[in-house]
Design an enzyme around this catalytic site. Structure first.
Site, PDB file in Angstrom:
ATOM      1  N   ASP A 406       0.846  -1.186   0.000  1.00 47.57           N
ATOM      2  CA  ASP A 406       0.000   0.000   0.000  1.00 47.57           C
ATOM      3  C   ASP A 406       0.888   1.246   0.000  1.00 47.57           C
ATOM      4  OD1 ASP A 406      -2.293   1.526   0.231  1.00 47.57           O
ATOM      5  OD2 ASP A 406      -2.356   1.375   2.415  1.00 47.57           O
ATOM      6  N   GLU A 409       2.517   4.958  -4.049  1.00 49.07           N
ATOM      7  CA  GLU A 409       2.473   5.902  -5.208  1.00 49.07           C
ATOM      8  C   GLU A 409       3.802   6.615  -5.408  1.00 49.07           C
ATOM      9  OE1 GLU A 409       0.087   5.556  -2.896  1.00 49.07           O
ATOM     10  OE2 GLU A 409      -1.161   4.406  -4.255  1.00 49.07           O
ATOM     11  N   ASP A 484      -8.944   3.872  -1.982  1.00 49.37           N
ATOM     12  CA  ASP A 484      -9.865   4.309  -0.919  1.00 49.37           C
ATOM     13  C   ASP A 484     -11.142   4.928  -1.472  1.00 49.37           C
ATOM     14  OD1 ASP A 484      -7.918   3.421   0.743  1.00 49.37           O
ATOM     15  OD2 ASP A 484      -7.167   5.409   1.291  1.00 49.37           O
TER      16      ASP A 484
HETATM   17  C1  GLC Z   1      -4.605   3.297   2.932  1.00 49.13           C
HETATM   18  C2  GLC Z   1      -5.120   2.106   2.123  1.00 49.13           C
HETATM   19  C3  GLC Z   1      -6.157   1.363   2.915  1.00 49.13           C
HETATM   20  C4  GLC Z   1      -5.557   0.941   4.247  1.00 49.13           C
HETATM   21  C5  GLC Z   1      -5.021   2.143   5.004  1.00 49.13           C
HETATM   22  C6  GLC Z   1      -4.296   1.768   6.300  1.00 49.13           C
HETATM   23  O1  GLC Z   1      -5.592   4.228   3.086  1.00 49.13           O
HETATM   24  O2  GLC Z   1      -5.595   2.489   0.883  1.00 49.13           O
HETATM   25  O3  GLC Z   1      -6.618   0.254   2.204  1.00 49.13           O
HETATM   26  O4  GLC Z   1      -6.506   0.284   5.023  1.00 49.13           O
HETATM   27  O5  GLC Z   1      -4.130   2.862   4.186  1.00 49.13           O
HETATM   28  O6  GLC Z   1      -3.249   0.912   6.050  1.00 49.13           O
END
Ligand code: GLC
Length: 801
Positions: A406, A409, A484
């Protein structure tokens, strides 16, 4: 904002007349009077690569996107010329290069019609601030042309009339039309006059695509640096365009079958007792589920590769217990490494100089969940190797089965632009550069390093990785989700569009956070979302957790029962989905097919957004509005069976379809043979001793396939798979099914249970491989169900008159 194509823009420079042309096997080099070089390579008869240099030489030819096994080695290249143009001809297309200004026109070789025509063609502007060029291209949009693709853009399926930016961006609670968001897939498909082609602009700098927004009949693309380097891919079938793009940028290996099951996630399940409670509840309520996720709170202070020992005192034991109950544990790993001199991963990064640096030397520092972090430079092969190695304990010792990447980017908090500044340096596999060039591929290289680690330590099992950010080619390593999103009806529309768009963009293994990540869905919205989600290749409920619960049982009994029913449908369809996955990895055929890809000749499909084909033969249309008892939808041409009651429908028109909350529009193409598993609580719960084949009668012919292997491991690559092709031939009083088998894998099932749908005659006779079979032997149960050995080669079901 750089504008691209105004004709008189000060600063635009253009190639002048061609002064020489040189040929090298599959490539032509055209030099212009003012020093521009066009390198035109024929990769296959339908794929051309165009590359331009403005100053004597090209950059090193290096791409993260192109697959090492992509087709190349075309050796029939010939070039003709007349006074005006050079002409390159293949069996599929004719490409003309204007001698006066290097502009290109591409024609279909069969009927000589224009497929793609440059307007200004290649031009550029010098980038005085950063160095290099802003490279630009403009094409004429043809009459009635529509545009598709570009990855995860949350907009109407047809991109015409819009402008887009490609710059991977953390986009919490993005909305319809937000641009850019997480992924950069600079590949689009054009369709006009029933012919389809693709353009893949392989340039990782911030890039832009304009589909007749700035000027009504002009489509253009440009990037803030790097080379004008793009591939033209001819169809004329859209399916072939996507397949050729997939050939160029690759497809994944088969995932373990469990990864196609249902996944449950939340930010976050902790402590251990909570994780187990959720897992137990799935089993207790008999809702199938294969994977459970641990979000950032499992770590010690959000330090990657650590465990919070208070919440998870014995991770290995927990993972084992979950596994005994059929759950695979997937854990999150982010790129930010906490700056903490007592933390081993940080120490190793510092000692070996693995972190990204600012232009003047210090490490790139930025805030993410753990506070101040440094960030590995995944574009350095040594760093990737180190990173892969960090998974040893998680995978081989603790038994974690999947990793979720995650924030790649990369996302940085509390700074303008929410990412690294432009001056950050990257190795770019030996082609050192700034973040301007590496930004869009950073997440991809992180996911690649993760994948390589998992592949090594999970061996002989297959790895499972999921990523948020991606560039073209990332599909070779990992699945993905759309980031998200929000628990709104509009987002259900977006989720549907995005999954289809990703599939069209060569990235089939994708899905959304079912129910929405931010905010909380009503039971109705969650139900409608699950109905769609079970038909996405990646199927996971995830939510931010700060807006309440989002497990299937947290709404009401009715929601629970419907959700269970639909997840069960997914588990029944698993062999069908797995077969579609296999076709995707082998032939590059997208698992989800937007109607325009399914039938591009039918103009009605060009602007449809909601309906899609799941695999080859199942038509799906989600309900995306509240309080619906059904909806209008377009049924593509052909004849279809309603999944719920077998009524037949003739396509080629819009129709109202009933679908109360416990239903949704699902249709099966006539002639289809759909393989189904029994309902299982998780993949492998049951040994499959009989496989159901739902056979949908058609007057005429239809082909279906069934792929099996061990559902994990790599034996399928050594020929230990089982591929069955079924030819169905339906006549007035007879149904014939022929089976062709290949592969060395022996399936656990020995028999097929064929359920015959829509037979227009009464069965009085059955012949298997030329022998007449007594009804009792094949167990015709009075309900058009036949049980037959899986080894048959020809089955005749008829009414004897
Ligand atoms: C980001 C991700 C989400 C995750 C969060 C905490 O917002 O996109 O899926 O739960 O981080 O790790």
């Amino acid at each position: 904002m750089i504008t691209n194509t105004e004709l008189h823009k000060k600063g635009n420079q253009f190639p002048s007349k061609i002064i020489s042309c040189k040929k090298e096997v599959d490539t032509l080099y055209f030099n212009t009077d003012n020093g521009v070089i066009l390198q035109l390579t024929v990769l296959r008869d339908s794929v051309l690569r165009f590359r331009y240099a403005t100053e004597t030489n090209f950059e090193t030819d290096f791409s993260y996107a192109i697959d090492k096994d992509a087709s190349r080695g075309y050796n029939f290249l010939t070039a003709d010329e007349n006074d005006e143009v050079y002409i390159v001809t293949t069996s599929k297309l004719i490409c003309k290069i204007d001698k006066s200004d290097l502009r290109i026109v591409i024609y279909d070789a069969l009927d000589n019609t224009i497929v793609l025509e440059e307007e200004l063609g290649f031009h550029w502007e010098e980038n005085y601030e950063k160095g290099g060029n802003i490279v630009k291209m403009s094409k004429v949009a043809q009459n009635g042309e529509s545009y598709y693709g570009l990855g995860d853009k949350p907009v109407h399926s047809n991109l015409r009339g819009k402008r887009f930016e490609n710059w991977a961006t953390d986009s919490y609670a993005f909305g319809r039309n937000t641009d850019p968001i997480y992924k950069t897939i600079p590949f689009y498909i054009g369709l006009h006059h029933k012919k389809s082609y693709g353009i893949f602009f392989d340039n990782s700098f911030r890039s832009f695509f304009d589909f007749c927004d700035e000027r009504r009949h002009i489509t253009s693309f440009w990037a803030q640096g790097g080379e004008m380097n793009y591939y033209f891919i001819y169809g004329p079938k859209m399916n072939d365009v996507v397949a050729s793009y997939s050939d160029l940028t690759g497809t994944p290996e088969l995932p373990p079958l469990w990864a196609l099951g249902y996944h449950q996630c939340k930010w976050s399940y902790f402590p251990e007792s909570k994780v187990k409670e959720v897992a137990h509840k799935f089993r207790e309520l008999k809702i199938p589920c294969d994977a459970i996720y641990l979000d950032i709170d499992y770590m010690e202070g959000f330090r990657c590769f650590t465990w919070n020992k208070e919440y998870f005192p014995n991770p290995k034991k927990m993972v084992k217990e979950l596994s005994d109950d059929g759950f695979k544990t997937v854990v999150i790993i982010d790129p930010g490494i906490k700056i903490d001199k007592d933390y081993q991963v940080y120490q190793e990064g510092i000692e070996n100089d693995y972190f990204c640096k600012r232009a003047d030397g210090p490490n790139m520092k930025g805030k993410v969940w753990p506070g101040e972090c440094n960030f590995p430079d995944y574009t350095n092969p040594n760093v990737r190797k180190w990173w892969s190695g960090l998974f040893k304990e998680l995978i081989s010792e603790i038994g974690v089965k999947g990793v979720w990447n995650d924030m790649n980017e990369p996302a940085v908090m509390e700074v303008p632009g929410k990412t690294f500044p432009d001056d950050v340096r990257h190795d770019y596999d030996g082609n050192p550069c700034s973040h301007r060039k590496a930004h869009n591929i950073y997440g991809m290289q992180m996911a690649k390093a993760t994948y390589e680690g998992l592949k090594k330590y999970a061996y002989p099992k297959r790895p499972f990785v999921i990523t948020r950010s991606a560039y073209s080619g990332t599909q070779r390593y990992t699945s993905t989700w759309t980031g998200d999103n929000v628990a709104t009806w509009e987002h259900l529309w977006i989720a549907n569009i995005q999954a289809q768009r990703m599939s069209l963009s060569g990235y089939s293994f994708a899905g959304s956070d079912i129910g929405g990540f931010a905010e909380q869905p009503t039971g109705e919205l969650y139900t409608r979302w699950i109905q769609l989600g079970v038909f996405h290749p990646f199927c996971r409920t995830h939510s931010s957790g700060d807006h309440g619960e989002q497990e299937p049982w947290t709404f009401d009994e009715e929601v629970l029962n419907i959700v269970r029913k639909f997840i069960e449908i997914r588990y029944q369809f698993l062999p069908y989905l797995y077969t579609a996955f296999w076709r995707y990895i082998n032939e590059g055929i997208p698992i989800l097919k937007s109607l325009v890809l399914f039938d591009q000749d039918d103009q009605q499909t060009h602007n449809r957004t909601d309906e899609f084909i799941f695999g080859e033969k199942v038509l799906i249309c989600p309900i995306i509005e509240p309080n619906a008892k059904g909806r209008r939808m377009y049924i593509p041409k052909g004849n279809w069976y309603n999944y719920w009651d077998d009524t037949k429908l003739v396509g080629g028109k819009e129709t109202w379809v009933d679908a109360d909350i416990d239903s949704m529009p699902i249709f099966i193409k006539e002639g289809a043979i759909i393989p189904k598993y029994p309902i299982q609580q998780y993949v492998g719960e049951k040994e499959i001793d009989e496989l159901t084949l739902d056979v949908y009668y058609k007057k005429g012919r239809e082909k279906s396939e069934l792929f099996d292997d061990a559902n994990d491991g790599y034996d399928y690559k050594k020929g230990r798979f089982s591929l069955r092709s079924f030819n169905l031939v339906g006549k007035k009083k007879e149904l014939i099914i022929q089976q062709f088998k290949s592969g060395k894998y022996i399936t656990s099932y020995k028999t097929f249970k064929m359920r015959l749908h829509g037979l227009p005659f009464n069965v009085t006779k059955i012949q298997v491989d030329n022998e007449e079979i007594a009804f009792e032997d094949v167990k015709v149960n009075g309900d058009n169900t036949i049980i037959i050995s899986k080894e048959f080669t020809e089955l005749h079901i008829l009414e004897d008159s």
